[in-house]
Design a protein around this motif. Structure first.
Motif, PDB file in Angstrom:
ATOM      1  N   SER A 379      35.955   4.866  81.258  1.00 19.99           N
ATOM      2  CA  SER A 379      35.756   3.961  82.401  1.00 19.99           C
ATOM      3  C   SER A 379      36.891   4.013  83.416  1.00 19.99           C
ATOM      4  N   GLU A 414      28.415  -5.987  82.710  1.00 10.71           N
ATOM      5  CA  GLU A 414      29.177  -5.746  81.481  1.00 10.71           C
ATOM      6  C   GLU A 414      28.747  -6.633  80.308  1.00 10.71           C
ATOM      7  N   ALA A 417      25.530  -5.612  78.920  1.00 13.73           N
ATOM      8  CA  ALA A 417      25.707  -4.311  78.253  1.00 13.73           C
ATOM      9  C   ALA A 417      26.305  -4.483  76.859  1.00 13.73           C
ATOM     10  N   LEU A 421      24.323  -2.756  73.932  1.00 11.10           N
ATOM     11  CA  LEU A 421      24.970  -1.640  73.230  1.00 11.10           C
ATOM     12  C   LEU A 421      25.333  -1.995  71.794  1.00 11.10           C
ATOM     13  N   TYR A 432      31.768   0.932  75.187  1.00 12.99           N
ATOM     14  CA  TYR A 432      31.195   1.641  76.332  1.00 12.99           C
ATOM     15  C   TYR A 432      30.594   0.700  77.382  1.00 12.99           C
ATOM     16  N   THR A 435      32.391   0.943  80.801  1.00 13.63           N
ATOM     17  CA  THR A 435      32.087   2.185  81.523  1.00 13.63           C
ATOM     18  C   THR A 435      30.770   2.058  82.295  1.00 13.63           C
ATOM     19  N   CYS A 436      29.780   1.478  81.664  1.00 15.15           N
ATOM     20  CA  CYS A 436      28.477   1.303  82.330  1.00 15.15           C
ATOM     21  C   CYS A 436      28.625   0.452  83.591  1.00 15.15           C
TER      22      CYS A 436
END
Length: 462
Positions: A379, A414, A417, A421, A432, A435-436
């Motif tokens: 990220s 975030e 996510a 995730l 991760y 990063t998304c």
């Protein structure tokens, strides 16, 4: 303020902000801030490193679980440090020196009052807040011992020293701002082993908290002494006679500061959600996540330091109408930041386990941490672009754009996510989520920056 003092200050600011070549001006503002950020990174790592030497995952988990509370300090810091320094820079660009002094006084005293209230509220409601942080029966006592020093006793000096650094940097004194910040950080690093480890006082996580409290008091004292010594040369003012609840100035501080504070509170929320997810996998996973986050902070703080360092330069030239110079400063900074962060991300990806092992020689922690760090470091490139964009928004008084980014980052991207995730890839998917979010925000940052560079010169909001 006398005419002679005004003329002297005007000459100093004009030279730095208007005439110095862009590379030199950026370096003069950014390098001291980056050095200070590096020392702050080491200071943040020091607690994790020396507590990690105890090879006690509960003590290490306590420092990790306490992190959202310390991060919450930044809500007040951003409100009056970022909001106040942004307004000061824009007033400097318009040569409104009495307003610069009043802005700094309002920022200082409002930060003092709110930090004292924060400390009192935590002391009263700490039992309930420890549950919110995700502590368990094993980790609650150690987490409270750490937070008693850093928050109940230490919230005021911790917040004021960073607010003062922002205000001092706003008038171009980046070196003085960095020296003040570094003085406290270096003292903390020296005190940590004495207070934490068995050969010293053997206080564990509580010793880390005490060292942090004393170091913040030292940094705060440095800035107050600096302002007294330079009282005839500086526009940063903590004289209570200058303080007043000027609605116009306070409103403009809040226009930038409140979005910055909300952004920070959303960061705290995101970190708390992450820690609660991780805590369900045990204290070893929490310790590994905490170490990975701290290591990932090194390049993150450096790029943050670069973007914060150029804020006065950007704000001054935006306010004075010199958009071309502002654009050149931002683009030069972007090239430096992205090149550096690409190199750091590659080093982290290749050497993740070895970096974790530097902090804790527990192979289970190393195994978890290596996978976490690889996910997080991806990220960094996108995060660099986002930090720079938010810095420009704040410098130009565009609080709404900064707030939009904060809401998109945590609420829309975030935090959802993290849930998705963790469901798709239990535990490891958590690394991760950032990063998304940052990938989407980096695209939005580039679009918005191009619009700012192209907009006509008009009302600057100061």
């Amino acid at each position: 303020m006398s005419n002679e003092k005004a003329a002297s200050i005007d000459a100093q600011k004009t030279e730095l902000f208007e005439r110095t070549p862009i590379p030199r001006a950026v370096m003069k503002m950014a390098v001291p801030t980056v050095l200070s950020s590096l020392v702050m990174v080491i200071y943040n790592l020091a607690d994790t490193y020396f507590v990690g030497m105890l090879n006690n995952s509960i003590e290490n988990a306590a420092v990790t679980l306490a992190a959202p509370v310390l991060l919450a300090f930044n809500a007040i810091i951003n409100l009056f440090g970022v909001g106040g320094s942004s307004l000061m820079s824009r007033y400097l660009g318009q040569k409104k020196y009495p307003e610069v002094r009043k802005s700094s006084a309002i920022s200082f005293y409002c930060a003092l009052g709110l930090s004292a209230l924060f400390s009192l509220a935590f002391a009263v409601f700490h039992t309930q807040l420890l549950d919110v942080l995700g502590t368990t029966e094993d980790t609650a006592a150690a987490t409270w011992q750490y937070l008693r020093w850093t928050t109940v006793c230490g919230a005021v000096p911790a917040i004021l020293n960073v607010v003062l650094a922002n205000l001092v940097r706003a008038e171009g004194s980046a070196l003085h701002a960095s020296v003040g910040t570094m003085s406290g950080c270096i003292l903390n690093i020296l005190l940590d082993p004495i207070f934490i480890l068995p050969f010293g006082l053997g206080m564990g996580a509580a010793g880390a908290g005490l060292a942090t409290f004393l170091s913040n008091c030292t940094a705060c004292l440095y800035f107050l002494t600096l302002l007294w010594v330079r009282r005839r040369q500086t526009l940063v003012c903590v004289d209570p006679r200058v303080f007043s609840f000027d609605r116009k100035i306070l409103g403009q501080i809040c226009a930038v500061g409140i979005p910055a504070a909300i952004q920070n509170l959303l960061n705290v929320t995101g970190m708390t959600v992450l820690n609660n997810f991780t805590a369900s996998y045990g204290s070893t996973a929490v310790a590994a996540m905490g170490i990975s986050q701290k290591i990932n902070m090194i390049p993150m703080y450096i790029t943050m330091g670069i973007s914060q360092g150029i804020m006065p330069l950007v704000g001054y030239n935006y306010s004075s109408g010199n958009r071309e110079r502002m654009k050149k400063a931002v683009m030069f900074t972007a090239r430096i930041s992205v090149s550096f962060i690409l190199l750091m991300a590659m080093i982290y990806f290749v050497g993740a386990e070895n970096l974790i092992r530097l902090f804790m020689k527990n192979e289970e922690v190393v195994a978890y941490g290596g996978r976490f760090l690889r996910g997080m470091c991806i990220s960094l490139v996108f995060l660099t672009v986002d930090f720079l964009a938010v810095g420009v928004f704040q410098a130009c008084g565009m609080g709404r754009s900064a707030l939009l980014f904060a809401i998109l980052r945590k609420v829309v991207l975030e935090i959802p996510a993290l849930f998705i995730l963790n469901w798709l890839w239990p535990l490891y998917g958590l690394a991760y989520a950032q990063t998304c979010a940052e990938f989407v925000l980096a695209i939005a940052a580039i679009v918005l920056l191009r619009r700012i560079f192209r907009e006509p010169v008009g009302d600057t909001g100061a």
